[in-house]
Enzyme design. Structure first.
Site, PDB file in Angstrom:
ATOM      1  CG  ASP A  81      -2.084  -0.866   1.165  1.00  0.00           C
ATOM      2  OD1 ASP A  81      -2.354  -1.404   0.085  1.00  0.00           O
ATOM      3  OD2 ASP A  81      -2.779  -1.022   2.203  1.00  0.00           O
ATOM      4  NE  ARG A 129      -4.162  -1.406  -4.674  1.00  0.00           N
ATOM      5  CZ  ARG A 129      -3.924  -1.753  -3.393  1.00  0.00           C
ATOM      6  NH1 ARG A 129      -3.706  -0.831  -2.481  1.00  0.00           N
ATOM      7  NH2 ARG A 129      -3.890  -3.013  -3.047  1.00  0.00           N
TER       8      ARG A 129
END
Ligand SMILES: Cc1cc2nc3c(=O)[nH]c(=O)nc-3n(C[C@H](O)[C@H](O)[C@H](O)COP(=O)(O)OP(=O)(O)OC[C@H]3O[C@@H](n4cnc5c(N)ncnc54)[C@H](O)[C@@H]3O)c2cc1C
Length: 288
Positions: free
Chosen positions: A114, A164
């Site tokens: 992340d 992402r």
């Protein structure tokens, strides 16, 4: 907030539950609807080595359980380096992340790192590069609100690289981040163009209908089949849209958090969509 019944009702909409068993049950249910999953064990800003170790152990147990339940490779995991001690010992965070990547490989699945606030970006991308040397499928996350991200996308859009693309969820200063929605969205499209025209595997993480439509358009333009990119959305956000996209043949991955430390995650969700406060208000009213 973390224990009061009304806030728990809101939390249940966005979080699988407290335990890995809850996460597994939800993963299975989402899988029945054709949705892939990335699981996040909630927790960030770890301040002690034992906490970091406990996070590593939780991910290792989770990956074993996913493997045993035959939920991999459709389920992978998302990891915050801050939960592994990045703030006080980057080497330790790297070693724990390495152990988790090794377990994920054994379990037949992948890890995505992340993105957190901008002070961690350099460190996270450095750790990512080192992890990729041993585990090339480790995924990166980039945030279109950061001015640097277009350049990062150019670096990352190489063959075999999973990236992402999201807008970004932290409060960032003007010096490093675009401040208006329009600028962030335009940056998102520029980054999307770089990723979709490159050699990697783009993961389009947004609930924004305009950006989803542009993602679909770019997939056609760059001749990408449904196994050459994916859409990603958060658990509890636009669930019907997630299923609509699956119905069209796209790969859709749901970001599924679980665990008891949900407060910072929920606060980011409330900040980006104040309408979610309505759920909280209704939950409070229904409890009298
Ligand atoms: C899978 C995934 C992983 C993420 N990982 C990270 C990460 O690692 N680091 C990070 O900083 N951030 C991460 N984020 C959060 C992200 O950065 C954004 O904060 C968040 O997704 C909100 O931006 P958005 O693109 O969804 O659109 P927004 O700008 O929030 O919304 C745009 C439009 O989308 C529509 N919309 C949005 N939500 C809803 C809703 N609930 N119902 C109906 N319409 C809606 C509305 O039309 C709205 O105007 C992630 C997001 C996703 C989906």
């Amino acid at each position: 907030m973390e224990t009061a019944p009304p806030s728990r009702a809101l939390v249940r909409r966005f979080i699988a539950g407290d335990t890995a068993d809850d996460a597994l049950a939800t993963t299975r249910r989402l899988g029945q609807d054709g949705l892939a999953v990335t699981l996040d064990h909630l927790g960030e800003d770890t301040t002690t080595a034992p906490q970091a170790e406990a996070t590593r152990d939780e991910y290792v147990r989770l990956l074993d359980a996913l493997h045993a339940a035959e939920l991999t490779p459709a389920a992978e995991v998302s990891l915050k380096l801050s939960a592994l001690g990045q703030a006080f010992d980057e080497k330790l965070a790297y070693e724990h992340a390495h152990a988790i990547c090794a377990k994920a490989t054994e379990a037949g699945t992948t890890v995505t790192l992340d993105a957190e606030d901008h002070t961690t970006t350099d460190s996270t991308l450095e750790v990512l590069a080192r992890l990729r040397a041993d585990f090339p499928t480790t995924g990166a996350v980039v945030q279109s609100y950061l001015r640097r991200t277009e350049a990062d996308c150019r670096e990352l859009a190489a063959a075999g690289s999973r990236v992402r693309l999201c807008k970004g969820a932290y409060k960032e200063p003007e010096s490093v981040a675009y401040q208006t929605r329009l600028e962030v969205d335009k940056s998102y499209v520029r980054c999307l163009n770089i990723l979709m025209s490159g050699g990697g595997y783009p993961m389009i993480a947004t609930h924004d209908p305009r950006l989803v439509a542009i993602g679909e358009d770019r997939a056609k333009w760059f001749d990408r089949t449904s196994d050459e990119f994916e859409f990603q959305m958060l658990y509890g956000t636009r669930p019907q849209e997630q299923r609509r996209l699956v119905g069209l043949g796209y790969t859709v991955r749901v970001y599924l958090p679980y665990g008891v430390q949900w407060y910072p995650y929920m606060m980011r969700r409330l900040a980006e969509r104040p309408a979610n406060l309505g759920f909280l208000a209704r939950a409070v009213r229904s409890k009298g």
